[in-house]
Design an enzyme around this catalytic site. Sequence first.
Site, PDB file in Angstrom:
ATOM      1  N   ASP A 175       0.862  -1.188   0.000  1.00 51.54           N
ATOM      2  CA  ASP A 175       0.000   0.000   0.000  1.00 51.54           C
ATOM      3  C   ASP A 175       0.895   1.234   0.000  1.00 51.54           C
ATOM      4  O   ASP A 175       1.743   1.388   0.875  1.00 51.54           O
ATOM      5  CB  ASP A 175      -0.891  -0.047   1.248  1.00 51.54           C
ATOM      6  CG  ASP A 175      -1.972   1.020   1.245  1.00 51.54           C
ATOM      7  OD1 ASP A 175      -3.085   0.719   1.694  1.00 51.54           O
ATOM      8  OD2 ASP A 175      -1.703   2.153   0.814  1.00 51.54           O
ATOM      9  N   MET A 176       0.734   2.075  -1.004  1.00 49.19           N
ATOM     10  CA  MET A 176       1.546   3.292  -1.108  1.00 49.19           C
ATOM     11  C   MET A 176       1.227   4.219   0.070  1.00 49.19           C
ATOM     12  O   MET A 176       0.099   4.274   0.543  1.00 49.19           O
ATOM     13  CB  MET A 176       1.263   4.023  -2.417  1.00 49.19           C
ATOM     14  CG  MET A 176       1.519   3.210  -3.675  1.00 49.19           C
ATOM     15  SD  MET A 176       3.259   2.801  -3.912  1.00 49.19           S
ATOM     16  CE  MET A 176       3.935   4.429  -4.237  1.00 49.19           C
TER      17      MET A 176
ATOM     18  N   ASP B 140      -3.646   2.162  -5.323  1.00 48.30           N
ATOM     19  CA  ASP B 140      -2.332   2.129  -4.649  1.00 48.30           C
ATOM     20  C   ASP B 140      -2.117   0.880  -3.801  1.00 48.30           C
ATOM     21  O   ASP B 140      -1.274   0.869  -2.912  1.00 48.30           O
ATOM     22  CB  ASP B 140      -2.142   3.398  -3.797  1.00 48.30           C
ATOM     23  CG  ASP B 140      -2.786   3.307  -2.428  1.00 48.30           C
ATOM     24  OD1 ASP B 140      -3.837   2.651  -2.298  1.00 48.30           O
ATOM     25  OD2 ASP B 140      -2.222   3.887  -1.492  1.00 48.30           O
ATOM     26  N   GLU B 141      -2.866  -0.174  -4.089  1.00 48.09           N
ATOM     27  CA  GLU B 141      -2.886  -1.307  -3.164  1.00 48.09           C
ATOM     28  C   GLU B 141      -3.003  -2.627  -3.922  1.00 48.09           C
ATOM     29  O   GLU B 141      -3.805  -2.715  -4.856  1.00 48.09           O
ATOM     30  CB  GLU B 141      -4.138  -1.135  -2.309  1.00 48.09           C
ATOM     31  CG  GLU B 141      -4.117  -1.705  -0.960  1.00 48.09           C
ATOM     32  CD  GLU B 141      -5.503  -1.535  -0.344  1.00 48.09           C
ATOM     33  OE1 GLU B 141      -5.894  -2.412   0.401  1.00 48.09           O
ATOM     34  OE2 GLU B 141      -6.196  -0.540  -0.646  1.00 48.09           O
TER      35      GLU B 141
HETATM   36  P1  TTP Z   1      -5.235   4.926   0.987  1.00 48.35           P
HETATM   37  O1  TTP Z   1      -4.184   3.903   0.714  1.00 48.35           O
HETATM   38  O2  TTP Z   1      -6.388   4.528   1.841  1.00 48.35           O
HETATM   39  O3  TTP Z   1      -4.585   6.210   1.666  1.00 48.35           O
HETATM   40  P2  TTP Z   1      -3.184   6.883   1.406  1.00 48.35           P
HETATM   41  O4  TTP Z   1      -2.365   6.113   0.434  1.00 48.35           O
HETATM   42  O5  TTP Z   1      -3.428   8.326   1.022  1.00 48.35           O
HETATM   43  O6  TTP Z   1      -2.514   6.886   2.828  1.00 48.35           O
HETATM   44  P3  TTP Z   1      -1.891   5.659   3.639  1.00 48.35           P
HETATM   45  O7  TTP Z   1      -2.054   4.437   2.789  1.00 48.35           O
HETATM   46  O8  TTP Z   1      -0.464   6.034   3.853  1.00 48.35           O
HETATM   47  O9  TTP Z   1      -2.669   5.598   4.905  1.00 48.35           O
HETATM   48  O10 TTP Z   1      -5.828   5.447  -0.376  1.00 48.35           O
HETATM   49  C1  TTP Z   1      -5.039   5.601  -1.544  1.00 48.35           C
HETATM   50  C2  TTP Z   1      -5.473   6.812  -2.325  1.00 48.35           C
HETATM   51  O11 TTP Z   1      -6.836   6.705  -2.673  1.00 48.35           O
HETATM   52  C3  TTP Z   1      -5.332   8.097  -1.548  1.00 48.35           C
HETATM   53  O12 TTP Z   1      -4.052   8.693  -1.686  1.00 48.35           O
HETATM   54  C4  TTP Z   1      -6.432   8.944  -2.101  1.00 48.35           C
HETATM   55  C5  TTP Z   1      -7.477   7.960  -2.590  1.00 48.35           C
HETATM   56  N1  TTP Z   1      -8.618   7.939  -1.643  1.00 48.35           N
HETATM   57  C6  TTP Z   1      -9.798   8.612  -1.995  1.00 48.35           C
HETATM   58  O13 TTP Z   1      -9.882   9.194  -3.078  1.00 48.35           O
HETATM   59  N2  TTP Z   1     -10.830   8.617  -1.094  1.00 48.35           N
HETATM   60  C7  TTP Z   1     -10.764   7.985   0.120  1.00 48.35           C
HETATM   61  O14 TTP Z   1     -11.731   8.019   0.905  1.00 48.35           O
HETATM   62  C8  TTP Z   1      -9.554   7.284   0.467  1.00 48.35           C
HETATM   63  C9  TTP Z   1      -9.434   6.572   1.791  1.00 48.35           C
HETATM   64  C10 TTP Z   1      -8.522   7.309  -0.452  1.00 48.35           C
HETATM   65 MG    MG Z   2      -2.120   4.058   0.613  1.00 48.57          MG
END
Ligand code: TTP
Ligand code: MG
Length: 349
Positions: free
Chosen positions: A10-11, A104-105
Amino acid sequence: MENLSIIHIDMDAFYASVEEHDNPKLKGHPVIVGGKSRHGIVTTANYEARRYGIHSAMPIFMARELCPSGIFIQPRMERYREVSNIVMDILYDVTDVIEQLSIDEAYLDISDIKQDPLYIAKTIKSEVFKQTGLTLSVGISYNKFLAKLASDWNKPNGIKIITSDMVPEILFPLPVKSVYGIGKKSAKKLNDIGIFTVDDLIRLSEEFLIELFGKSGGEIFDRIRGIDHRKVDTSRERKSIGSETTFNGVTNDMEILKSYLREFAYEIAQAMKDKGVQGRTITVKIKDENFVQHTKSKTINSYISSADEIYIIAGNLLSEINLEKNLRLIGLTISNLISLDLEQLSLFD
Ligand code: TTP
Ligand code: MG
């Protein structure tokens, strides 16, 4: 010891990290990515901004109140997709047994790879950093539930292995909502009867959980004991079609490179015809003599499928790539695909 065959990546603060990378002046400041209007919401925030209590899905106006000095940026989806493609390409260099969960996952099943899982995880991290300048977090375990939990454990820039003997210590203190399959509503149901942590939950019988949640009650019963039989699902096929070639030597001869692109464009057009799809994002990928990979993408407004159209866009993208260094590899893909059948069906919806 059990088989540590599942990796979850996960980024870190993905959209915000891309913005920081593309504009290093942002580094060290709270960065919030989201819709600009008063009614907009936060899509993500970097870790500096999270210290102010800002998180995804929070209204922008609230984020502004919490952090007036924050830098607010509108999302650039096309750019995030481009970076996501680079990351996924790196994962596909490890194995084809991949399930991409979001931009991102992803899960990887590494059962067939004879390398140490930790070594694989470190290689992914360093390759992603090399090619994108970004960090990610990696979880390693023997099933999907635990691997995902693990990637979240040391965020950002973490690596965590969860083995079966660690399960009680790791799972029992968690709030019930951390268990995959327990959403907000189910968590509330449990809280209402005095069940807050996994430690509380594990005292309930399987019959009771099935009574409460139906079939998924049984899965939850297993999951909190560290059991999860879900396979890494590769059927969500990667939504792109492409070809690439590694040269015998190296070259930066524009005519040679273009002839490859032309050949790829014809192959891709044929494959799209066979699958009944059209696409609107064209990506040219190259690897230079120092093994550094670059991609250039263009998303157009209309869907295309002809070899000529693909080739013209690819040629333009190639001309934007710096060819001072010789290349070892060139590739072309089309993504953002739609199925023609589906579109025709939707006309009758
Ligand atoms: P996440 O992996 O949930 O969040 P993140 O990468 O920003 O932070 P981290 O993993 O370090 O906790 O989501 C990936 C991307 O997806 C995020 O950068 C933005 C998008 N996203 C949305 O558009 N809406 C949302 O509700 C969430 C949770 C993420
Ligand atoms: Mg992420």
